[in-house]
Write a protein that holds these residues in place. Structure first.
Motif, PDB file in Angstrom:
ATOM      1  N   ALA A 155      -1.583 -12.463  -1.601  1.00  0.00           N
ATOM      2  CA  ALA A 155      -1.027 -11.259  -1.813  1.00  0.00           C
ATOM      3  C   ALA A 155       0.527 -11.496  -2.056  1.00  0.00           C
ATOM      4  O   ALA A 155       1.142 -11.043  -3.000  1.00  0.00           O
ATOM      5  CB  ALA A 155      -1.363 -10.290  -0.636  1.00  0.00           C
ATOM      6  N   GLY A 156       1.194 -12.431  -1.168  1.00  0.00           N
ATOM      7  CA  GLY A 156       2.319 -12.762  -1.455  1.00  0.00           C
ATOM      8  C   GLY A 156       2.733 -13.514  -2.744  1.00  0.00           C
ATOM      9  O   GLY A 156       3.698 -13.259  -3.331  1.00  0.00           O
ATOM     10  N   GLN A 157       1.881 -13.914  -3.335  1.00  0.00           N
ATOM     11  CA  GLN A 157       2.018 -14.518  -4.661  1.00  0.00           C
ATOM     12  C   GLN A 157       1.978 -13.576  -5.727  1.00  0.00           C
ATOM     13  O   GLN A 157       2.692 -13.690  -6.928  1.00  0.00           O
ATOM     14  CB  GLN A 157       0.955 -15.431  -5.067  1.00  0.00           C
ATOM     15  CG  GLN A 157       0.858 -17.046  -4.178  1.00  0.00           C
ATOM     16  CD  GLN A 157       2.186 -17.879  -4.892  1.00  0.00           C
ATOM     17  OE1 GLN A 157       2.401 -17.683  -5.809  1.00  0.00           O
ATOM     18  NE2 GLN A 157       2.557 -18.888  -3.862  1.00  0.00           N
TER      19      GLN A 157
ATOM     20  N   ARG B 159       5.632  -9.140  -0.554  1.00  0.00           N
ATOM     21  CA  ARG B 159       6.614 -10.006   0.040  1.00  0.00           C
ATOM     22  C   ARG B 159       7.884  -9.422   0.638  1.00  0.00           C
ATOM     23  O   ARG B 159       8.297  -9.987   1.677  1.00  0.00           O
ATOM     24  CB  ARG B 159       7.046 -11.123  -1.016  1.00  0.00           C
ATOM     25  CG  ARG B 159       5.868 -12.130  -1.555  1.00  0.00           C
ATOM     26  CD  ARG B 159       6.559 -13.151  -2.374  1.00  0.00           C
ATOM     27  NE  ARG B 159       7.496 -12.878  -3.554  1.00  0.00           N
ATOM     28  CZ  ARG B 159       6.872 -12.232  -4.681  1.00  0.00           C
ATOM     29  NH1 ARG B 159       5.758 -12.604  -5.177  1.00  0.00           N
ATOM     30  NH2 ARG B 159       7.704 -12.085  -5.750  1.00  0.00           N
ATOM     31  N   SER B 160       8.546  -8.360   0.175  1.00  0.00           N
ATOM     32  CA  SER B 160       9.543  -7.728   0.489  1.00  0.00           C
ATOM     33  C   SER B 160       9.262  -6.710   1.643  1.00  0.00           C
ATOM     34  O   SER B 160      10.425  -6.196   2.332  1.00  0.00           O
ATOM     35  CB  SER B 160      10.530  -7.533  -0.293  1.00  0.00           C
ATOM     36  OG  SER B 160       9.566  -6.216  -1.135  1.00  0.00           O
ATOM     37  N   GLN B 161       8.273  -6.394   1.890  1.00  0.00           N
ATOM     38  CA  GLN B 161       7.984  -5.394   3.208  1.00  0.00           C
ATOM     39  C   GLN B 161       7.936  -5.636   4.238  1.00  0.00           C
ATOM     40  O   GLN B 161       7.313  -6.796   4.743  1.00  0.00           O
ATOM     41  CB  GLN B 161       6.434  -4.732   2.676  1.00  0.00           C
ATOM     42  CG  GLN B 161       6.012  -3.815   3.863  1.00  0.00           C
ATOM     43  CD  GLN B 161       6.841  -2.172   3.505  1.00  0.00           C
ATOM     44  OE1 GLN B 161       7.509  -2.199   4.597  1.00  0.00           O
ATOM     45  NE2 GLN B 161       6.899  -1.867   2.713  1.00  0.00           N
TER      46      GLN B 161
ATOM     47  N   MET C 230      -1.253  -2.381   2.664  1.00  0.00           N
ATOM     48  CA  MET C 230      -0.990  -3.015   1.329  1.00  0.00           C
ATOM     49  C   MET C 230      -2.018  -4.181   1.204  1.00  0.00           C
ATOM     50  O   MET C 230      -2.544  -4.174   0.045  1.00  0.00           O
ATOM     51  CB  MET C 230       0.307  -3.427   0.963  1.00  0.00           C
ATOM     52  CG  MET C 230       1.430  -2.430   1.004  1.00  0.00           C
ATOM     53  SD  MET C 230       3.225  -3.237   0.784  1.00  0.00           S
ATOM     54  CE  MET C 230       3.087  -4.078  -0.742  1.00  0.00           C
ATOM     55  N   LEU C 231      -2.186  -5.029   2.051  1.00  0.00           N
ATOM     56  CA  LEU C 231      -3.230  -6.246   2.073  1.00  0.00           C
ATOM     57  C   LEU C 231      -4.659  -5.501   1.922  1.00  0.00           C
ATOM     58  O   LEU C 231      -5.300  -6.031   1.124  1.00  0.00           O
ATOM     59  CB  LEU C 231      -2.951  -7.034   3.170  1.00  0.00           C
ATOM     60  CG  LEU C 231      -3.803  -8.352   3.292  1.00  0.00           C
ATOM     61  CD1 LEU C 231      -3.598  -9.159   2.072  1.00  0.00           C
ATOM     62  CD2 LEU C 231      -3.613  -9.164   4.588  1.00  0.00           C
ATOM     63  N   ALA C 232      -4.973  -4.533   2.827  1.00  0.00           N
ATOM     64  CA  ALA C 232      -6.200  -4.014   2.716  1.00  0.00           C
ATOM     65  C   ALA C 232      -6.646  -3.437   1.435  1.00  0.00           C
ATOM     66  O   ALA C 232      -7.851  -3.543   1.007  1.00  0.00           O
ATOM     67  CB  ALA C 232      -6.363  -2.910   3.924  1.00  0.00           C
ATOM     68  N   ALA C 233      -5.591  -2.815   0.758  1.00  0.00           N
ATOM     69  CA  ALA C 233      -5.721  -2.321  -0.712  1.00  0.00           C
ATOM     70  C   ALA C 233      -5.987  -3.374  -1.783  1.00  0.00           C
ATOM     71  O   ALA C 233      -6.730  -3.467  -2.772  1.00  0.00           O
ATOM     72  CB  ALA C 233      -4.449  -1.319  -1.041  1.00  0.00           C
TER      73      ALA C 233
ATOM     74  N   PRO D 173     -10.041  -6.049  -2.031  1.00  0.00           N
ATOM     75  CA  PRO D 173     -11.133  -5.770  -3.286  1.00  0.00           C
ATOM     76  C   PRO D 173     -10.659  -6.520  -4.478  1.00  0.00           C
ATOM     77  O   PRO D 173     -11.666  -7.197  -5.061  1.00  0.00           O
ATOM     78  CB  PRO D 173     -11.328  -4.188  -3.268  1.00  0.00           C
ATOM     79  CG  PRO D 173     -10.780  -3.941  -2.021  1.00  0.00           C
ATOM     80  CD  PRO D 173      -9.518  -4.685  -1.695  1.00  0.00           C
ATOM     81  N   ALA D 174      -9.403  -6.449  -4.956  1.00  0.00           N
ATOM     82  CA  ALA D 174      -9.026  -6.999  -6.203  1.00  0.00           C
ATOM     83  C   ALA D 174      -9.058  -8.557  -6.383  1.00  0.00           C
ATOM     84  O   ALA D 174      -9.247  -9.311  -7.318  1.00  0.00           O
ATOM     85  CB  ALA D 174      -7.919  -6.342  -6.666  1.00  0.00           C
ATOM     86  N   ILE D 175      -8.667  -8.949  -5.029  1.00  0.00           N
ATOM     87  CA  ILE D 175      -8.416 -10.541  -4.946  1.00  0.00           C
ATOM     88  C   ILE D 175     -10.070 -10.883  -4.999  1.00  0.00           C
ATOM     89  O   ILE D 175     -10.029 -12.010  -5.658  1.00  0.00           O
ATOM     90  CB  ILE D 175      -7.497 -10.827  -3.666  1.00  0.00           C
ATOM     91  CG1 ILE D 175      -6.275 -10.332  -3.678  1.00  0.00           C
ATOM     92  CG2 ILE D 175      -7.864 -12.286  -3.318  1.00  0.00           C
ATOM     93  CD1 ILE D 175      -5.354 -10.404  -2.544  1.00  0.00           C
ATOM     94  N   ASP D 176     -10.760 -10.090  -4.178  1.00  0.00           N
ATOM     95  CA  ASP D 176     -12.152 -10.790  -4.097  1.00  0.00           C
ATOM     96  C   ASP D 176     -12.743 -10.811  -5.533  1.00  0.00           C
ATOM     97  O   ASP D 176     -13.565 -11.898  -5.800  1.00  0.00           O
ATOM     98  CB  ASP D 176     -13.033 -10.054  -3.122  1.00  0.00           C
ATOM     99  CG  ASP D 176     -12.685 -10.261  -1.663  1.00  0.00           C
ATOM    100  OD1 ASP D 176     -11.953 -11.249  -1.419  1.00  0.00           O
ATOM    101  OD2 ASP D 176     -12.765  -9.397  -0.911  1.00  0.00           O
TER     102      ASP D 176
END
Length: 241
Positions: free
Chosen positions: A92-94, A100-102, A111-114, A117-120
């Motif tokens: 997510a940081g990449q 990254r700035s949050q 944000m990570l939870a959202a 699914p797209a990362i998977d």
């Protein structure tokens, strides 16, 4: 009495020296031999991992290969074959400057939870493929008449490829050694290539490869080259290996 005390003092001093010597042995810094031994173990483990990686299927048509032109693609190609659990926070940081700035940890978690699914989905997509190609600028050197070949600096030992948009994830070729010299026995073809090479910026190298492993302890994806083409910038293929 004085003699007894002197003897006791001497024994005590000897014991303290013994303790001091033992402590110095325990805290002695790691030797160069130990470092070299560890590095050798890691190197052997890496070789074993690459050797056990699935081989590329040479029957896959080149038309099915997907162009790799970004660090994002390199990252997901890496994640598709990596044996370690997926580090969603790192990915997510990449992908997101906002992430990254949050600084609010609750918002960051949302944000990570959202994004998961797209990362998977991207990782799953990369797992179904693995076959890519990329174009690099001309790296041929002047023709070697003794070997009837053009040395190619694009496949130098220890070399790697990366993309500016996401440079942390890099690509190494496990079989690059066999492409460091491009054989061209046909003199007429060699003349044609040499004429183009000597003018500069007229040639490109297209590398077809299969990502099948990762480098231990790093963000390097390892790939097996399946085909190399030397082409004119106009698109004409001059050499295919």
């Amino acid at each position: 009495m004085k003699r007894t005390l002197s003897t006791l003092a001497l024994l005590a001093l000897t014991a303290l020296q013994g303790c001091s010597n033992e402590a110095s042995e325990d805290t002695k810094p790691t030797s160069l031999n130990d470092v070299n031994s560890t590095a050798k173990v890691q190197e052997e483990a890496q070789k074993k991992q690459v050797a056990n990686a699935p081989a590329a299927d040479k029957s896959v048509p080149l038309e099915s290969y997907v162009e790799m032109s970004s660090g994002k693609q390199a990252m997901f190609a890496y994640l598709a074959v990596d044996s370690m659990p997926l580090n969603y926070e790192k990915v997510a940081g990449q992908l997101s400057q906002d992430y990254r700035s949050q600084s609010d940890e609750f918002k960051k978690r949302d944000m990570l939870a959202a994004m998961k699914p797209a990362i998977d989905a991207e990782v799953a997509k990369a797992k179904k493929g693995g076959y890519y190609y990329m174009s690099i600028d001309d790296r041929l050197e002047n023709y070697n008449f003794d070997n009837k070949a053009f040395p190619h600096t694009g496949f130098s030992e220890g070399g790697y490829r990366y993309f500016y948009d996401m440079s942390d994830y890099k690509l190494k070729f496990s079989n690059s050694a066999q492409y460091r010299s491009i054989k061209v026995a046909d003199e007429n073809l060699a003349r044609e290539i040499e004429a183009l090479r000597s003018k500069g910026s007229n040639l490109e190298t297209v590398i077809y490869f299969y990502v099948n492993a990762t480098e231990l302890g790093s963000d390097y994806a390892i790939a097996e080259i399946t085909k190399v083409k030397i082409k004119e910038k106009s698109g004409k293929t001059l050499v295919e290996i």
